[in-house]
Design a protein around this motif. Structure first.
Motif: not given
Length: 72
Positions: A9-10, A23-26, A34-37
């Motif tokens: 997840g990125s 950290k930046h995403g949150k 947020r992308e999950s596998a």
């Protein structure tokens, strides 16, 4: 695992389309997705809202380029 890998997840910026740190995403939930596998939503490309995380229409995605991400 590197920042750019799609492992567990990125986060991706809706503005630049680039992967960003967790950290930046949150810290920026309205402009990151947020992308999950394995996410992809099916065949072809789709737009996803950075605000809601939901898939949106192509017209909405094109009209709101700073708050949507085009996924292929």
């Amino acid at each position: 695992m590197s920042k750019g890998s799609k492992g567990g997840g990125s986060y991706r910026s809706a503005i630049s389309g680039r992967y960003v740190t967790a950290k930046h995403g949150k810290a920026s939930p309205h402009t990151t997705v947020r992308e999950s596998a394995g996410s992809g939503g099916g065949n072809g490309s789709h737009y996803r809202s950075a605000i809601s995380g939901q898939y949106v229409t192509d017209a909405y995605g094109k009209a709101h380029p700073k708050t949507t991400v085009k996924e292929s």
